[in-house]
Design a protein around this motif. Structure first.
Motif, PDB file in Angstrom:
ATOM      1  N   VAL A  54      -3.992 -11.586   1.705  1.00 34.42           N
ATOM      2  CA  VAL A  54      -2.845 -11.214   1.435  1.00 34.42           C
ATOM      3  C   VAL A  54      -2.111 -11.085   2.731  1.00 34.42           C
ATOM      4  CG1 VAL A  54      -1.188  -9.552   0.158  1.00 34.42           C
ATOM      5  CG2 VAL A  54      -3.416 -10.415  -0.975  1.00 34.42           C
ATOM      6  N   PRO A  55      -1.067 -11.650   3.157  1.00 35.26           N
ATOM      7  CA  PRO A  55      -0.537 -11.433   4.438  1.00 35.26           C
ATOM      8  C   PRO A  55      -0.033  -9.883   4.489  1.00 35.26           C
ATOM      9  CG  PRO A  55       0.697 -13.207   3.152  1.00 35.26           C
ATOM     10  CD  PRO A  55      -0.356 -12.558   2.316  1.00 35.26           C
ATOM     11  N   LEU A  56       0.057  -9.969   5.881  1.00 36.83           N
ATOM     12  CA  LEU A  56       0.274  -8.525   6.445  1.00 36.83           C
ATOM     13  C   LEU A  56       1.991  -8.351   6.420  1.00 36.83           C
ATOM     14  CD1 LEU A  56      -2.807  -8.714   7.471  1.00 36.83           C
ATOM     15  CD2 LEU A  56      -2.259  -6.753   8.608  1.00 36.83           C
ATOM     16  N   VAL A  57       2.601  -8.159   5.429  1.00 35.38           N
ATOM     17  CA  VAL A  57       3.872  -8.205   5.339  1.00 35.38           C
ATOM     18  C   VAL A  57       4.546  -7.067   4.466  1.00 35.38           C
ATOM     19  CG1 VAL A  57       4.238 -10.684   5.599  1.00 35.38           C
ATOM     20  CG2 VAL A  57       3.947  -9.721   3.191  1.00 35.38           C
ATOM     21  N   TYR A  58       3.835  -5.921   3.919  1.00 38.20           N
ATOM     22  CA  TYR A  58       4.180  -5.107   3.077  1.00 38.20           C
ATOM     23  C   TYR A  58       4.331  -3.699   3.985  1.00 38.20           C
ATOM     24  CZ  TYR A  58       3.324  -8.464  -0.502  1.00 38.20           C
ATOM     25  OH  TYR A  58       3.371  -9.677  -1.248  1.00 38.20           O
ATOM     26  N   ASP A  59       5.367  -2.894   3.546  1.00 34.53           N
ATOM     27  CA  ASP A  59       5.309  -1.631   4.097  1.00 34.53           C
ATOM     28  C   ASP A  59       4.178  -0.783   3.576  1.00 34.53           C
ATOM     29  OD1 ASP A  59       7.934  -2.227   5.218  1.00 34.53           O
ATOM     30  OD2 ASP A  59       9.058  -1.553   3.394  1.00 34.53           O
ATOM     31  N   SER A  60       3.812  -0.764   2.260  1.00 32.80           N
ATOM     32  CA  SER A  60       2.544   0.089   1.997  1.00 32.80           C
ATOM     33  C   SER A  60       1.899  -0.735   0.791  1.00 32.80           C
ATOM     34  CB  SER A  60       3.063   1.428   1.479  1.00 32.80           C
ATOM     35  OG  SER A  60       4.122   1.151   0.196  1.00 32.80           O
ATOM     36  N   VAL A  61       0.681  -0.420   0.425  1.00 33.48           N
ATOM     37  CA  VAL A  61      -0.279  -1.184  -0.710  1.00 33.48           C
ATOM     38  C   VAL A  61      -1.003  -0.214  -1.261  1.00 33.48           C
ATOM     39  CG1 VAL A  61       0.068  -3.607   0.548  1.00 33.48           C
ATOM     40  CG2 VAL A  61      -1.952  -1.951   0.888  1.00 33.48           C
ATOM     41  N   GLN A  62      -1.285  -0.247  -2.471  1.00 35.29           N
ATOM     42  CA  GLN A  62      -2.404   0.361  -3.161  1.00 35.29           C
ATOM     43  C   GLN A  62      -3.526  -0.342  -3.168  1.00 35.29           C
ATOM     44  OE1 GLN A  62      -1.250   1.621  -6.986  1.00 35.29           O
ATOM     45  NE2 GLN A  62       0.942   2.622  -6.176  1.00 35.29           N
ATOM     46  N   PRO A  63      -4.656   0.252  -3.231  1.00 33.20           N
ATOM     47  CA  PRO A  63      -6.216  -0.535  -3.813  1.00 33.20           C
ATOM     48  C   PRO A  63      -6.121  -1.283  -4.925  1.00 33.20           C
ATOM     49  CG  PRO A  63      -6.589   1.743  -3.120  1.00 33.20           C
ATOM     50  CD  PRO A  63      -5.014   1.698  -3.518  1.00 33.20           C
ATOM     51  N   PHE A  64      -6.861  -2.491  -4.946  1.00 29.60           N
ATOM     52  CA  PHE A  64      -6.637  -3.447  -5.920  1.00 29.60           C
ATOM     53  C   PHE A  64      -7.693  -2.699  -7.197  1.00 29.60           C
ATOM     54  CE2 PHE A  64      -4.979  -6.561  -3.481  1.00 29.60           C
ATOM     55  CZ  PHE A  64      -4.570  -7.526  -4.438  1.00 29.60           C
ATOM     56  N   SER A  65      -7.195  -3.006  -8.254  1.00 35.75           N
ATOM     57  CA  SER A  65      -7.474  -2.725  -9.571  1.00 35.75           C
ATOM     58  C   SER A  65      -7.366  -3.583 -10.705  1.00 35.75           C
ATOM     59  CB  SER A  65      -7.594  -1.161 -10.079  1.00 35.75           C
ATOM     60  OG  SER A  65      -6.196  -1.135 -10.455  1.00 35.75           O
ATOM     61  N   GLU A  66      -8.451  -4.356 -11.153  1.00 38.70           N
ATOM     62  CA  GLU A  66      -8.402  -5.138 -12.241  1.00 38.70           C
ATOM     63  C   GLU A  66      -7.640  -6.368 -11.881  1.00 38.70           C
ATOM     64  OE1 GLU A  66      -7.047  -3.447 -15.981  1.00 38.70           O
ATOM     65  OE2 GLU A  66      -8.302  -1.745 -15.711  1.00 38.70           O
ATOM     66  N   GLY A  67      -7.882  -6.942 -10.557  1.00 37.82           N
ATOM     67  CA  GLY A  67      -7.283  -7.894 -10.026  1.00 37.82           C
ATOM     68  C   GLY A  67      -5.905  -7.894  -9.697  1.00 37.82           C
ATOM     69  N   ARG A  68      -5.132  -6.714  -9.575  1.00 41.84           N
ATOM     70  CA  ARG A  68      -3.769  -6.523  -9.208  1.00 41.84           C
ATOM     71  C   ARG A  68      -3.615  -5.214  -8.372  1.00 41.84           C
ATOM     72  NH1 ARG A  68      -4.166 -10.869 -11.823  1.00 41.84           N
ATOM     73  NH2 ARG A  68      -2.727 -11.435 -13.531  1.00 41.84           N
ATOM     74  N   THR A  69      -2.569  -5.615  -7.726  1.00 35.84           N
ATOM     75  CA  THR A  69      -2.243  -4.159  -7.206  1.00 35.84           C
ATOM     76  C   THR A  69      -0.572  -4.200  -6.895  1.00 35.84           C
ATOM     77  OG1 THR A  69      -2.426  -2.770  -5.021  1.00 35.84           O
ATOM     78  CG2 THR A  69      -1.994  -5.107  -4.720  1.00 35.84           C
ATOM     79  N   TRP A  70      -0.147  -2.782  -6.575  1.00 31.98           N
ATOM     80  CA  TRP A  70       1.322  -2.924  -6.349  1.00 31.98           C
ATOM     81  C   TRP A  70       1.468  -2.758  -4.738  1.00 31.98           C
ATOM     82  CZ3 TRP A  70       4.688  -3.324  -9.643  1.00 31.98           C
ATOM     83  CH2 TRP A  70       4.665  -3.264 -11.228  1.00 31.98           C
ATOM     84  N   ALA A  71       2.237  -3.632  -4.249  1.00 29.75           N
ATOM     85  CA  ALA A  71       2.853  -3.415  -3.067  1.00 29.75           C
ATOM     86  C   ALA A  71       4.347  -3.004  -2.757  1.00 29.75           C
ATOM     87  CB  ALA A  71       2.443  -5.002  -2.167  1.00 29.75           C
ATOM     88  N   LYS A  72       4.524  -2.422  -1.644  1.00 34.39           N
ATOM     89  CA  LYS A  72       6.119  -1.950  -1.500  1.00 34.39           C
ATOM     90  C   LYS A  72       6.572  -2.424  -0.440  1.00 34.39           C
ATOM     91  CE  LYS A  72       8.792   2.345  -2.087  1.00 34.39           C
ATOM     92  NZ  LYS A  72       8.674   3.712  -2.190  1.00 34.39           N
TER      93      LYS A  72
END
Length: 142
Positions: A54-72
């Motif tokens: 996953v490219p380093l383009v986000y201001d913040s991310v959460q750990p993955f869970s169940e194959g998904r994550t929230w990135a901001k």
């Protein structure tokens, strides 16, 4: 400013430490991926082979869970999978990791749930009161 945790990976196979000049590993591996941050403060993920997936383009991310994550990014939340495919993007106030297929999300109108495909009821499941959250409904159809 608070100090961020930093991790180095110790490779048991060849008794060595692994790090990168391009990014710093900032979290443990969850769902096979670890959050990383570059010198510009941009976040992404690496896999267990230490490849950026996953490219380093986000201001913040959460750990993955169940194959998904929230990135901001730019005050907008993105629901992404391990290949950076986006299932939802929008103006949420907050989003939480997935558990049993659902993520709690907070909008200006309330708190609701969203599934791993980005579908759900995002308003008026809970209404925020001054001191706590009150559950208003349990008949959520997703």
């Amino acid at each position: 400013e608070t100090e961020k945790q930093q991790y180095m990976i110790y490779n048991l196979a060849d008794d060595s430490y692994i790090h990168s000049e391009e990014y710093m590993i900032r979290d443990l591996f969850y769902d096979g991926l670890a959050a990383v941050e570059n010198k510009n403060g941009e976040w992404g993920f690496i896999n267990e082979a230490y490849e950026v997936v996953v490219p380093l383009v986000y201001d913040s991310v959460q750990p993955f869970s169940e194959g998904r994550t929230w990135a901001k990014n730019d005050q907008q939340y993105w629901l992404i999978d391990q290949s950076n495919h986006c299932y939802y993007s929008g103006d949420l106030l907050d989003a939480f990791p997935f558990s049993e297929g659902l993520s709690a999300v907070k909008t200006e109108t309330g708190v609701g749930f969203m599934n791993t495909m980005g579908n759900g009821n995002c308003s008026h499941v809970w209404r925020q009161t001054k001191d706590s959250f009150c559950i208003l409904r349990m008949d959520i159809a997703i």
